[in-house]
Design a protein around this motif. Structure first.
Motif, PDB file in Angstrom:
ATOM      1  N   HIS A 134      13.111  26.712 -27.065  1.00 51.80           N
ATOM      2  CA  HIS A 134      14.253  25.613 -27.293  1.00 51.80           C
ATOM      3  C   HIS A 134      14.436  25.806 -28.753  1.00 51.80           C
ATOM      4  O   HIS A 134      15.798  25.959 -28.979  1.00 51.80           O
ATOM      5  CB  HIS A 134      13.554  24.216 -27.185  1.00 51.80           C
ATOM      6  CG  HIS A 134      14.508  23.180 -27.425  1.00 51.80           C
ATOM      7  ND1 HIS A 134      15.432  22.967 -26.759  1.00 51.80           N
ATOM      8  CD2 HIS A 134      14.520  22.165 -28.662  1.00 51.80           C
ATOM      9  CE1 HIS A 134      16.214  21.661 -27.513  1.00 51.80           C
ATOM     10  NE2 HIS A 134      15.397  21.476 -28.653  1.00 51.80           N
ATOM     11  N   ASN A 135      13.472  25.899 -29.781  1.00 50.47           N
ATOM     12  CA  ASN A 135      13.847  26.184 -30.977  1.00 50.47           C
ATOM     13  C   ASN A 135      14.665  27.285 -31.262  1.00 50.47           C
ATOM     14  O   ASN A 135      15.400  27.465 -32.197  1.00 50.47           O
ATOM     15  CB  ASN A 135      12.421  26.194 -31.950  1.00 50.47           C
ATOM     16  CG  ASN A 135      11.812  24.775 -31.896  1.00 50.47           C
ATOM     17  OD1 ASN A 135      12.503  23.699 -31.721  1.00 50.47           O
ATOM     18  ND2 ASN A 135      10.511  24.626 -32.270  1.00 50.47           N
ATOM     19  N   SER A 136      14.193  28.488 -30.613  1.00 44.62           N
ATOM     20  CA  SER A 136      14.917  29.825 -30.911  1.00 44.62           C
ATOM     21  C   SER A 136      16.279  29.643 -30.459  1.00 44.62           C
ATOM     22  O   SER A 136      17.174  30.175 -31.044  1.00 44.62           O
ATOM     23  CB  SER A 136      14.199  30.687 -30.241  1.00 44.62           C
ATOM     24  OG  SER A 136      12.701  30.996 -30.443  1.00 44.62           O
ATOM     25  N   VAL A 176       8.730  24.934 -26.150  1.00 43.39           N
ATOM     26  CA  VAL A 176       9.148  24.531 -27.621  1.00 43.39           C
ATOM     27  C   VAL A 176       9.708  25.763 -28.589  1.00 43.39           C
ATOM     28  O   VAL A 176      10.872  25.748 -29.019  1.00 43.39           O
ATOM     29  CB  VAL A 176       7.808  23.974 -28.174  1.00 43.39           C
ATOM     30  CG1 VAL A 176       8.254  23.689 -29.814  1.00 43.39           C
ATOM     31  CG2 VAL A 176       7.441  22.589 -27.463  1.00 43.39           C
ATOM     32  N   SER A 177       9.062  26.879 -28.252  1.00 49.18           N
ATOM     33  CA  SER A 177       9.439  28.242 -29.144  1.00 49.18           C
ATOM     34  C   SER A 177      10.879  28.420 -28.717  1.00 49.18           C
ATOM     35  O   SER A 177      11.435  28.730 -29.130  1.00 49.18           O
ATOM     36  CB  SER A 177       8.216  29.355 -29.007  1.00 49.18           C
ATOM     37  OG  SER A 177       8.993  30.288 -29.371  1.00 49.18           O
ATOM     38  N   GLN A 218       4.686  33.384 -28.475  1.00 45.18           N
ATOM     39  CA  GLN A 218       4.356  32.092 -29.356  1.00 45.18           C
ATOM     40  C   GLN A 218       3.507  31.241 -28.247  1.00 45.18           C
ATOM     41  O   GLN A 218       2.479  30.687 -28.750  1.00 45.18           O
ATOM     42  CB  GLN A 218       5.466  31.433 -29.486  1.00 45.18           C
ATOM     43  CG  GLN A 218       6.369  31.967 -30.549  1.00 45.18           C
ATOM     44  CD  GLN A 218       6.208  31.695 -31.988  1.00 45.18           C
ATOM     45  OE1 GLN A 218       5.331  30.565 -32.167  1.00 45.18           O
ATOM     46  NE2 GLN A 218       6.936  31.750 -32.797  1.00 45.18           N
ATOM     47  N   ARG A 272      18.202  26.954 -30.532  1.00 41.18           N
ATOM     48  CA  ARG A 272      18.906  26.404 -31.251  1.00 41.18           C
ATOM     49  C   ARG A 272      19.064  27.185 -32.476  1.00 41.18           C
ATOM     50  O   ARG A 272      20.378  27.129 -32.997  1.00 41.18           O
ATOM     51  CB  ARG A 272      18.035  25.156 -31.875  1.00 41.18           C
ATOM     52  CG  ARG A 272      18.619  23.889 -32.156  1.00 41.18           C
ATOM     53  CD  ARG A 272      17.984  22.696 -32.415  1.00 41.18           C
ATOM     54  NE  ARG A 272      17.044  22.865 -33.299  1.00 41.18           N
ATOM     55  CZ  ARG A 272      16.020  22.152 -33.487  1.00 41.18           C
ATOM     56  NH1 ARG A 272      15.859  20.993 -33.139  1.00 41.18           N
ATOM     57  NH2 ARG A 272      15.253  22.219 -34.710  1.00 41.18           N
ATOM     58  N   ALA A 273      18.052  27.766 -33.037  1.00 41.64           N
ATOM     59  CA  ALA A 273      18.343  28.884 -34.093  1.00 41.64           C
ATOM     60  C   ALA A 273      19.300  29.719 -33.633  1.00 41.64           C
ATOM     61  O   ALA A 273      20.492  30.317 -34.845  1.00 41.64           O
ATOM     62  CB  ALA A 273      17.168  29.547 -34.610  1.00 41.64           C
TER      63      ALA A 273
END
Ligand code: ADP
Length: 629
Positions: free
Chosen positions: A44-46, A41-42, A316, A48-49
Motif C-alpha cells: 500500500h505504502n509503495s 502495508v508495504s 518486507q 502510494r509512493a
C-alpha cells in the motif's frame, strides 16, 4: 487397613499442556498473518509512493506530448498568409500549382513535418509537399476525412489516423483557409509522432496515448498500438470504418488479465508480457495513471511496473514475519528464563526458610538438651548425695543395730560373765582353803578350772568387741570362721535352749567383710533361737551350696514360722513381733542391706512342713577355693 480416597480421572487439562499444544500453531499463524499484513502495508505504502512519483512523471511526459502536438497547430493557419495558395484555390486550373507545391515542399522540410497539403472546398488536394513522390496526395479526394469536415465547418481539424494513400499513421491538423471572410479551402499538415514513442522506449518508459475513441494511437510497446482501451460500440465501429480513420485495421480490444480501479484515472492493470524465452509469458502488474492532454480529446497513460514493488513488499512481509518470529522466540525464551529464575528463587527461599527453621529447632533442641543435661547433672548430684546419705544412714543403722544387739545381749552377757565370776570367786576361796590344808592337787585342779573360766570370759568379750567394730563394704570373709564366731556369740542361748545345730557347708571365702557376715549370721541364728523357743526338738540347719555364681547359705529352723500378715513387713525397719525389749525390728533390714552392699541378697522361704528358711546368697571372693563338702 487405611482407605485411600478415590482419585478422580484427570479431566482437567493443565494450562501448561494447553500452552504447549496451542502456542506453536498460534505463533505460526500470527507469523504468517503479520507477514501478510506487512506485505499489504508495504504494498500500500509503495503504491502510494509510486503513484506520487508517477503523478510527477505523468505530468512531465504529458506536457512533453502536448508540446510536441501543439508545436504544429499554428502551421496550417500560416498558409492563409501565402498569396500563391489563395490564388491557386481561387483558380485551380491556373499555373500556380507548381509554385504552391514548391512552397509547401520547402515549408515541410523546414518544419520537419510529414506532409503539408492544401484542399479545395470540395476536399480535393490541390497542392502538396510530396508532389514528387509516387504516392503523392495530389488530386486525391479527401472529403471523407474527419479533419476536412471539421475544418470546412470552421472548427480546428484534429485527427489521428492512418493515411489512406500511404497507409502510414500520422497526426493530421487541418485549418480552414478564408479570404475576405469566405472559406476558399483547407490547409492540412500531417505530423508523425513516432519520435515520442522512440523517446519513451529509450527512457524505458511504458506509456501510451489513446484518442477520443479509446484507441491507442501512440505506445511505447508496439504490440499495444491501435488497440482499444475500452470496448467499442457498434456505432463507433461503423463510423470509424466509414471515415477509414484507421484504414482497415482490426482495432482489437486491449484486454488486461486483471483490472483494479484505485482512484479517478488510477488503476492496477495486469498484462501477460512476452519474454525472450518462447512460450514463457509472465504476468506483469502495472500502476496505470492517465490524464487528459490539453487541446485534444486524447489521454496520456503512464504505466509503472509493480514487479519490483511486489518483490519489495514480499521481502518486507518476510522481514516482518521473521522479526515477529524472532520476537516471539525471544519472549518465550525470556519467559522460560523468568520462570526458571522464579523457581530457583522460590527453591532458595524455601531452602533458606527450612535452614532457618532447622537452625531454630536445633537451637531450641540444644537449649532443651542443655537444660535436661543440667537437670540430669542435678539429679546425679542429688542421687550421689542421697547415696551418700543412705550409706551413712546404713552405717549408722548397722552401728545402731549392733549397739541394740549389744544392749540386748548385755543381760545374757552379764549372766554369762557373772556365772564364771561367781564360780571363780567360789573356786578361788576353795583353792585358798585347799592350799592352807595342803591339798595341792585339788588346788591345782581348781586353778586350771579357773584358767578355763577366764579364757571363756576373754572369748566372750573378744567376740563382743569384734561385733561392735565398724565394718567395710570390701574385704572377704571365711564362712567357717563367721559361723564359728556367730555360734560362739550365741553359745549360752543355744546351750540354754538345747538347740541342735546341723551344719553342712563348705569352707570357703566370700566377698564380704568378716564382721558383717558374722553380724548377719548372729541376726539370722538369733531369730531362729527366738522362733524355736517353744519347740519340742529345736533344730537349726545350716546348709550351703553353690547356686550359679553365688554361694547360697540356707538358715532353716523348725520354729513357729511366719504368719501371712507378718511376711508383708519382714524387711521393714523397726518391724518386730517380739514383745518389750526383746526385739528392735532392725535385724533383717540390716542383714538384707549388708548382703546387698556386698553384691548378694537375703531371701526368705516358708517350707510346707513348718519353720522358716532364710537364704543368704553372696558372691565368692576372687581367690576362693572350690567348694568341698
Ligand atoms: P527382731 O528380731 O528385733 O524382731 P528382726 O528384723 O530380726 O527384728 O525380725 C523381725 C521379725 O521377723 C521378728 O520379730 C519375727 O517376728 C520375725 N522373724 C524373724 N526371723 C524369724 C524366724 N526364724 N522365725 C519366725 N519369725 C521370724
Amino acid at each position: 487397613m487405611k482407605c485411600l480416597p478415590a482419585t478422580k480421572p484427570d479431566l482437567i487439562v493443565k494450562p501448561r499442556l494447553i500452552r504447549q499444544l496451542f502456542l506453536p500453531p498460534l505463533i505460526l499463524l500470527l507469523t504468517l498473518g503479520l507477514g501478510y499484513v506487512g506485505f499489504l502495508v508495504s504494498e500500500h505504502n509503495s503504491i502510494r509512493a509510486l503513484s506520487e512519483n508517477g503523478e510527477r512523471q505523468l505530468e512531465l511526459h504529458a506536457r512533453a506530448v502536448e508540446s510536441e502536438i501543439t508545436k504544429y497547430t499554428y502551421l496550417p493557419s500560416l498558409l492563409e498568409l501565402e498569396d500563391s495558395v489563395s490564388t491557386l484555390l481561387n483558380d485551380p486550373d491556373g499555373e500556380h500549382r507548381q509554385a504552391v507545391n514548391d512552397y509547401l515542399e520547402g515549408l515541410n522540410r523546414r518544419s520537419r513535418s510529414r506532409a503539408i497539403y492544401v484542399l479545395d472546398t470540395t476536399g480535393r488536394v490541390q497542392a502538396t509537399s510530396n508532389w514528387r513522390d509516387a504516392d503523392s496526395f495530389l488530386g486525391e479526394d479527401l472529403s471523407f476525412r474527419g479533419y476536412f469536415q471539421a475544418a470546412i465547418r470552421g472548427q480546428p481539424g484534429r485527427f489521428y489516423g492512418i493515411g489512406s494513400t500511404t497507409g502510414e499513421p500520422g497526426y493530421f491538423l487541418a485549418h480552414g483557409l478564408e479570404e475576405h471572410g469566405k472559406l476558399i479551402g483547407v490547409a492540412v499538415i500531417k505530423v508523425r509522432l513516432e519520435a515520442l514513442e522512440e523517446r519513451w522506449q529509450k527512457a524505458r518508459l511504458e506509456a501510451f496515448v489513446s484518442d477520443e475513441n479509446g484507441i491507442i494511437i501512440l505506445s511505447s510497446d508496439p504490440a499495444r498500438r491501435l488497440k482499444s482501451v475500452r470496448p467499442l460500440t457498434p456505432e463507433i465501429k461503423e463510423r470509424l470504418a466509414r471515415s477509414l480513420q484507421y484504414y482497415w485495421w482490426p482495432l482489437n480490444e486491449l484486454e488486461p488479465l486483471a483490472r483494479q480501479r484505485l482512484a479517478d484515472g488510477v488503476e492496477l492493470l495486469t498484462f501477460a508480457t512476452h519474454t525472450d524465452k518462447p512460450g514463457k509469458d509472465i504476468n506483469v502488474t502495472y500502476l496505470s495513471q492517465s490524464r487528459r492532454l490539453a487541446d485534444t480529446p486524447w489521454r496520456f497513460t503512464l504505466l509503472t511496473s509493480m514487479q519490483e514493488l511486489r518483490h519489495e513488499a514480499i521481502v518486507q512481509g518476510v522481514l516482518v514475519a521473521v522479526a515477529f518470529a524472532l520476537l516471539a522466540f525471544l519472549l518465550i525464551a525470556w519467559n522460560e528464563r523468568r520462570k526458571v529464575l522464579a523457581t530457583r528463587l522460590a527453591a532458595r527461599e524455601a531452602l533458606e526458610q527450612a535452614n532457618s527453621h532447622l537452625e531454630r529447632r536445633i537451637a531450641e533442641r540444644t537449649q532443651d538438651l542443655r537444660a535436661s543435661n543440667e537437670r540430669l547433672k542435678g539429679q546425679i548430684r542429688e542421687r550421689r548425695q542421697a547415696e551418700e546419705t543412705l550409706r551413712k544412714a546404713q552405717d549408722e543403722l548397722v552401728q545402731a543395730g549392733k549397739l541394740a544387739a549389744i544392749g540386748q545381749m548385755s543381760t545374757s552377757i552379764a549372766h554369762e560373765l557373772n556365772q564364771p565370776l561367781a564360780a571363780l570367786r567360789t573356786l578361788s576361796g576353795n583353792t585358798v582353803r585347799f592350799l592352807e590344808r595342803g591339798a595341792l592337787d585339788t588346788a591345782s585342779t581348781n586353778l586350771s578350772t579357773m584358767n578355763e573360766l577366764i579364757d571363756r570370759m576373754g572369748r566372750i568379750t573378744a567376740s563382743l568387741r569384734s561385733f561392735a567394730r565398724r565394718g567395710d563394704d570390701k574385704g572377704q570373709a571365711s564362712l567357717g570362721k563367721a559361723l564359728d564366731g556367730a555360734l560362739q556369740v550365741l553359745a549360752s542361748r543355744i546351750e540354754a535352749s538345747h538347740l541342735s545345730v546341723q551344719r553342712t557347708c563348705a569352707e570357703l571365702q566370700l566377698a564380704i567383710d568378716q564382721t558383717r557376715l558374722e553380724q548377719i549370721l548372729v541376726n539370722l541364728i538369733g531369730n531362729a533361737l527366738d522362733a524355736t523357743a517353744g519347740a519340742s526338738e529345736p533344730t537349726l540347719w545350716l546348709d550351703g551350696r553353690m547356686e550359679g555364681e553365688r554361694y547360697a547359705l540356707r538358715v532353716r529352723d523348725n520354729g513357729h514360722g511366719i504368719d501371712v500378715e507378718t511376711r508383708k513387713h519382714l524387711f521393714e525397719p523397726f518391724f518386730t513381733t517380739k514383745p518389750g525389749d526383746h526385739g528392735l525390728g532392725l535385724g533383717l533390714t540390716l542383714s538384707a542391706s549388708l548382703a546387698a552392699a556386698a553384691g548378694g541378697n537375703l531371701a526368705v522361704e516358708h517350707p510346707a512342713d513348718g519353720g522358716t528358711t532364710f537364704i543368704l546368697s553372696l558372691p565368692l571372693a576372687a581367690a576362693s577355693p572350690s567348694e568341698s563338702p
